[in-house]
Scaffold this active site. Structure first.
Site, PDB file in Angstrom:
ATOM      1  N   HIS A   1     142.928   5.189  22.057  1.00 45.83           N
ATOM      2  CA  HIS A   1     143.703   5.384  20.816  1.00 45.83           C
ATOM      3  C   HIS A   1     143.173   6.548  19.975  1.00 45.83           C
ATOM      4  O   HIS A   1     143.809   6.963  19.015  1.00 45.83           O
ATOM      5  CB  HIS A   1     143.666   4.114  19.958  1.00 45.83           C
ATOM      6  CG  HIS A   1     144.262   2.923  20.636  1.00 45.83           C
ATOM      7  ND1 HIS A   1     145.536   2.926  21.143  1.00 45.83           N
ATOM      8  CD2 HIS A   1     143.752   1.681  20.905  1.00 45.83           C
ATOM      9  CE1 HIS A   1     145.793   1.743  21.707  1.00 45.83           C
ATOM     10  NE2 HIS A   1     144.721   0.975  21.579  1.00 45.83           N
TER      11      HIS A   1
ATOM     12  N   ASP B   1     145.664  -0.573  30.175  1.00 41.94           N
ATOM     13  CA  ASP B   1     145.428  -1.348  28.955  1.00 41.94           C
ATOM     14  C   ASP B   1     146.794  -1.768  28.392  1.00 41.94           C
ATOM     15  O   ASP B   1     147.787  -1.089  28.607  1.00 41.94           O
ATOM     16  CB  ASP B   1     144.684  -0.459  27.946  1.00 41.94           C
ATOM     17  CG  ASP B   1     144.264  -1.207  26.685  1.00 41.94           C
ATOM     18  OD1 ASP B   1     143.073  -1.544  26.585  1.00 41.94           O
ATOM     19  OD2 ASP B   1     145.127  -1.443  25.789  1.00 41.94           O
TER      20      ASP B   1
ATOM     21  N   HIS C   1     147.795  -1.847  25.351  1.00 45.08           N
ATOM     22  CA  HIS C   1     148.255  -1.062  24.203  1.00 45.08           C
ATOM     23  C   HIS C   1     148.597   0.363  24.649  1.00 45.08           C
ATOM     24  O   HIS C   1     148.004   0.869  25.601  1.00 45.08           O
ATOM     25  CB  HIS C   1     147.167  -0.997  23.129  1.00 45.08           C
ATOM     26  CG  HIS C   1     146.751  -2.328  22.605  1.00 45.08           C
ATOM     27  ND1 HIS C   1     145.671  -3.028  23.110  1.00 45.08           N
ATOM     28  CD2 HIS C   1     147.282  -3.103  21.623  1.00 45.08           C
ATOM     29  CE1 HIS C   1     145.545  -4.178  22.453  1.00 45.08           C
ATOM     30  NE2 HIS C   1     146.519  -4.250  21.544  1.00 45.08           N
TER      31      HIS C   1
ATOM     32  N   ASP D   1     136.889  -9.074   9.190  1.00 46.57           N
ATOM     33  CA  ASP D   1     138.132  -8.364   9.495  1.00 46.57           C
ATOM     34  C   ASP D   1     138.737  -9.006  10.738  1.00 46.57           C
ATOM     35  O   ASP D   1     138.299  -8.741  11.855  1.00 46.57           O
ATOM     36  CB  ASP D   1     137.842  -6.873   9.728  1.00 46.57           C
ATOM     37  CG  ASP D   1     139.115  -6.091  10.058  1.00 46.57           C
ATOM     38  OD1 ASP D   1     140.164  -6.722  10.331  1.00 46.57           O
ATOM     39  OD2 ASP D   1     139.055  -4.851  10.043  1.00 46.57           O
TER      40      ASP D   1
ATOM     41  N   TYR E   1     139.829  -8.736  25.731  1.00 47.18           N
ATOM     42  CA  TYR E   1     139.194  -9.522  24.673  1.00 47.18           C
ATOM     43  C   TYR E   1     139.044 -10.995  25.006  1.00 47.18           C
ATOM     44  O   TYR E   1     138.501 -11.758  24.220  1.00 47.18           O
ATOM     45  CB  TYR E   1     139.982  -9.324  23.355  1.00 47.18           C
ATOM     46  CG  TYR E   1     140.130  -7.843  23.085  1.00 47.18           C
ATOM     47  CD1 TYR E   1     139.039  -7.086  22.644  1.00 47.18           C
ATOM     48  CD2 TYR E   1     141.320  -7.160  23.376  1.00 47.18           C
ATOM     49  CE1 TYR E   1     139.139  -5.706  22.471  1.00 47.18           C
ATOM     50  CE2 TYR E   1     141.427  -5.786  23.202  1.00 47.18           C
ATOM     51  CZ  TYR E   1     140.333  -5.071  22.751  1.00 47.18           C
ATOM     52  OH  TYR E   1     140.421  -3.715  22.596  1.00 47.18           O
TER      53      TYR E   1
HETATM   54  C1  X5A Z   1     141.326  -0.487  22.955  1.00 47.51           C
HETATM   55  C2  X5A Z   1     142.197  -1.562  22.394  1.00 47.51           C
HETATM   56  C3  X5A Z   1     143.363  -2.478  20.511  1.00 47.51           C
HETATM   57  C4  X5A Z   1     143.555  -2.326  19.031  1.00 47.51           C
HETATM   58  C5  X5A Z   1     144.407  -3.445  18.484  1.00 47.51           C
HETATM   59  C6  X5A Z   1     144.605  -3.375  17.002  1.00 47.51           C
HETATM   60  N1  X5A Z   1     142.513  -1.493  21.095  1.00 47.51           N
HETATM   61  N2  X5A Z   1     145.422  -4.430  16.544  1.00 47.51           N
HETATM   62  O1  X5A Z   1     142.564  -2.467  23.116  1.00 47.51           O
HETATM   63 ZN    ZN Z   2     144.151  -2.505  24.384  1.00 48.61          ZN
END
Ligand code: X5A
Ligand code: ZN
Length: 696
Positions: free
Chosen positions: A135, A172, A174, A20, A305
């Site tokens: 999230h 973060d 997002h 994935d 990441y």
């Molecule tokens: C915690 C976080 C990111 C999800 C990305 C999905 N989630 N495309 O950074």
């Molecule tokens: Zn994130």
């Protein structure tokens, strides 16, 4: 300063068991690499190590539905195929047989951190966890998140520790839509998130991530969304967002606890964020937040990441929590136009709900909008050759940071004092170095000939110690200092300190002179010194390096002045040294002086020398020593709106200075809805001031 570090190695167990591409970035090496780097830098060893516990089902129930918790409990016994099928019911989520345990440990780590800080076992801390949480919703996993660790921690802080106001800062990249949904109608939790948005074209593609989502019902104004509409946001943009948006609201809110949804996908090199902020930016953000809630800052890992960038950013956050001064920010301190537009649109959306945002914007900024291109990357396309260039750029920035840190290690002594010995012994933390001042007699005689005020014995003795302290700072043996001199000699001592600093090769000296102190008349206006007087009746910028301003009379006025003027000047100037001088009749209350000193540490890389007169109360001396040493400043007290006169002075100065000092800038605006100056201004309105309980 005790900093808790909460971790459990079992949180590395969960991993993706099938193909994935969207989820493969969230792997166990995120934790092992970050922890390894903390050990390698000697930071982990300085922390109070706590082993994470699992959150109980009752604790998970603070946020999640029983059915959802039961669903997760059931995943432990599923086959890979079943896990994959269940995962597909959610957006960007994968489950593993160990997910339930990992996610309970992640939530438990947040609880343990909050317990440690609210019981006084630690001052602040970081929980290194996965899966992340922001999230996750009442009955849904999302975006790698299973349980909402930070939401559970916030509810726990309120229910088990009786807190009334919790600030959540979600840095973060997002949008933590889960956090937003959980608290959107709750005025006791202020939720701030910035996020990559690109006008809605970035995950999770929600209209409610926009600036006009401000919360619901009684919670209106307690959700603050700052959407970034371009990638490439960097240090200047993040700091501007704090100074011009988050911090004014946060100081007005006056939280009892700050929780950070600490995702580092907002850092340079991250494939998700594609932003440019360098790791040391997170030391600055952390340090700026430490001015709130008595320094009770609990950071909980979310995303991040790019392993190298993540690890360095985690180290920077922990360093700041430990009280180490933040390294100077690299790169041009000029916010992007798009960043300023975003910040301004949030200010506009939030202004009806916050006194600290009213009035200020009523003066249109005269400066033409600028769009700096130097040193800033153009928007990047994922997967193209640009993204390789971006990765290379990220690695270059990270290794340059490492070089700078090696070249300029943190000084061995954090704070030194040159004070009359008796008071000093009473009020100071034990590990502060007392400065001896043995200097050549001829040198001191020369200074005494120059200034009558230095002819007295006590004044020369004090000066000798102060010059030695200054040398300690410039030689990077000492970070910060606190010194006292007889009242009559403050001005002369400052003059000598400036001359000495410049002759010792300081490139940029920022003098913040509070009270009756004149700028030395022979000081060249050559950009090597930036002089800010806080006194007198009038606001005036005689040049971009010579500014004077009356001392604001209310907490709101003082905060505005510090956040909208002093810190933007300091971040723009990037001083080698700040001389903070409290002269005769300076008029600052102890908490104001402490906050000013504490906040000035960040842009100065910790190099702040505070000079007070000998008669100053031991309380003032003590609190200054503490904040220079990295402890949190005390609260300013109830928020009172700035007076119309103070606002006018500030607006006047900002209009004059904005063209040169870009960190002061907000974009030209065409806002007509703002409150008229004078209407309600200057009146402290206690019924709007939170004391206890929710206040709307
Ligand atoms: C915690 C976080 C990111 C999800 C990305 C999905 N989630 N495309 O950074
Ligand atoms: Zn994130």
């Amino acid at each position: 300063m005790k900093t808790a570090l909460v971790y459990h190695e079992d949180m590395t167990a969960a991993r993706l068991l099938w193909d994935d591409p969207e989820c493969e970035i969230e792997g166990p090496e995120r934790l092992t690499t970050a922890l390894g780097r903390l050990q390698q830098r000697g930071l982990e060893q300085r922390c109070l190590r706590l082993t994470a516990r699992e959150a109980s089902e009752a604790e998970l129930g603070l946020v999640h539905s029983p059915e959802y918790v039961a669903l997760l409990r059931g995943t432990q016994a599923l086959s890979t195929e079943e896990l994959q099928a269940l995962s597909a019911q959610f957006d960007a989520v994968y489950f593993h047989p160990s997910t339930f345990r990992c996610a309970r440990l992640a939530a438990g780590a947040g609880l343990q951190l909050v317990d440690a800080v609210l019981t006084g076992a630690a001052h602040n801390g970081l929980a290194l966890v996965r899966p992340p949480g922001h999230h996750s919703q009442r009955a849904a996993a999302s975006g790698f998140c299973v349980f909402n660790n930070v939401a559970i921690a916030a509810k726990h802080a309120q229910q088990k520790h009786g807190l009334h106001r919790v600030l959540i800062v979600d840095w973060d990249i997002h949008h933590g839509q889960g956090l937003q949904y959980i608290f959107e109608d709750d005025p006791s939790v202020l939720y701030f998130s910035w996020h990559r948005y690109e006008h809605g074209r970035f995950w999770p593609y929600l209209p409610e991530s926009a600036a006009n989502a401000v919360g619901q019902g009684r919670g209106r104004g307690f959700t603050v969304n700052l959407p970034w509409n371009q990638v490439g946001m960097g240090n200047a943009d993040y700091v501007a967002a704090f100074l011009h948006l988050l911090l004014p609201l946060a100081f007005e809110f006056d939280p009892e606890l700050v929780l950070v949804s600490a995702g580092f996908d907002s850092a340079i090199g991250d494939p998700e964020g594609q932003m440019q902020a360098t790791p040391e930016c997170f030391a600055h953000l952390t340090q700026l937040l430490q001015g709130l809630a008595g320094g009770r800052v609990c950071a909980v890992l979310e995303g991040g990441y790019h392993l190298e960038s993540l690890s360095e950013s985690v180290c920077m956050t922990v360093r700041a929590l430990l009280g180490d001064p933040a390294p100077l920010l690299s790169g041009p301190m000029v916010p992007l136009h798009s960043a300023l537009e975003s910040i301004q649109s949030v200010r506009a959306a939030q202004a009806p709900h916050w006194m600290s945002l009213q009035q200020q914007d009523s003066a249109p900024a005269p400066s033409p909008s600028t769009r700096p291109s130097e040193g800033r990357a153009s928007p990047l396309l994922p997967g193209g050759p640009e993204s390789e260039a971006a990765a290379a750029q990220a690695m270059a920035a990270l290794s340059a940071l490492w070089d700078r840190l090696r070249l300029h290690p943190t000084p061995p002594v954090r704070t030194a004092v040159a004070l009359a010995p008796l008071d000093a012994a009473l009020v100071l933390p034990l590990d502060i170095l007392h400065q001896e001042g043995l200097r050549p007699k001829e040198e001191m005689q020369a200074w005494a000939r120059l200034h009558e005020a230095l002819a007295k014995d006590e004044a020369v003795t004090a000066l000798g110690k102060i010059l030695s302290l200054l040398d300690g700072i410039l030689d990077r043996q000492v970070s910060s200092g606190l010194a006292a001199t007889p009242a009559a000699a403050v001005a002369a001592t400052l003059d000598v300190a400036i001359q000495h600093g410049l002759s010792r090769g300081a490139h940029r000296l920022f003098c913040v002179a509070v009270g009756q102190l004149d700028r030395p008349s022979d000081l060249a206006d050559d950009g090597r010194t930036l002089w800010l007087s806080i006194r007198g009746r009038e606001a005036a910028a005689l040049s971009m390096f010579h500014v004077s301003m009356p001392l604001p009379g209310t907490t709101g006025g003082f905060l505005n002045f510090v956040l909208a003027l002093v810190l933007p000047l300091a971040y723009g100037f990037q001083p080698d040294l700040v001389l903070l001088v409290l002269g005769p009749a300076h008029g600052l209350q102890d908490p104001q002086a402490a906050l000013l000193a504490a906040l000035l540490r960040a842009p100065a890389g910790g190099r702040v020398l505070a000079l007070v007169d000998e008669e100053s109360a031991p309380q003032l001396v003590g609190v200054l020593a503490q904040v220079l040493h990295g402890e949190a400043p005390p609260s300013l007290g109830p928020f009172c709106m700035a007076s119309p006169g103070d606002m006018k002075a500030l607006i006047h100065l900002r209009r004059q200075l904005e063209p040169q000092w870009k960190m002061m800038q907000l974009p030209p605006e065409c806002l007509t809805w703002l409150l008229d100056i004078g209407q309600g201004g200057g009146i402290c309105t206690p019924e709007m001031t939170p004391q206890t309980g929710d206040w709307r």
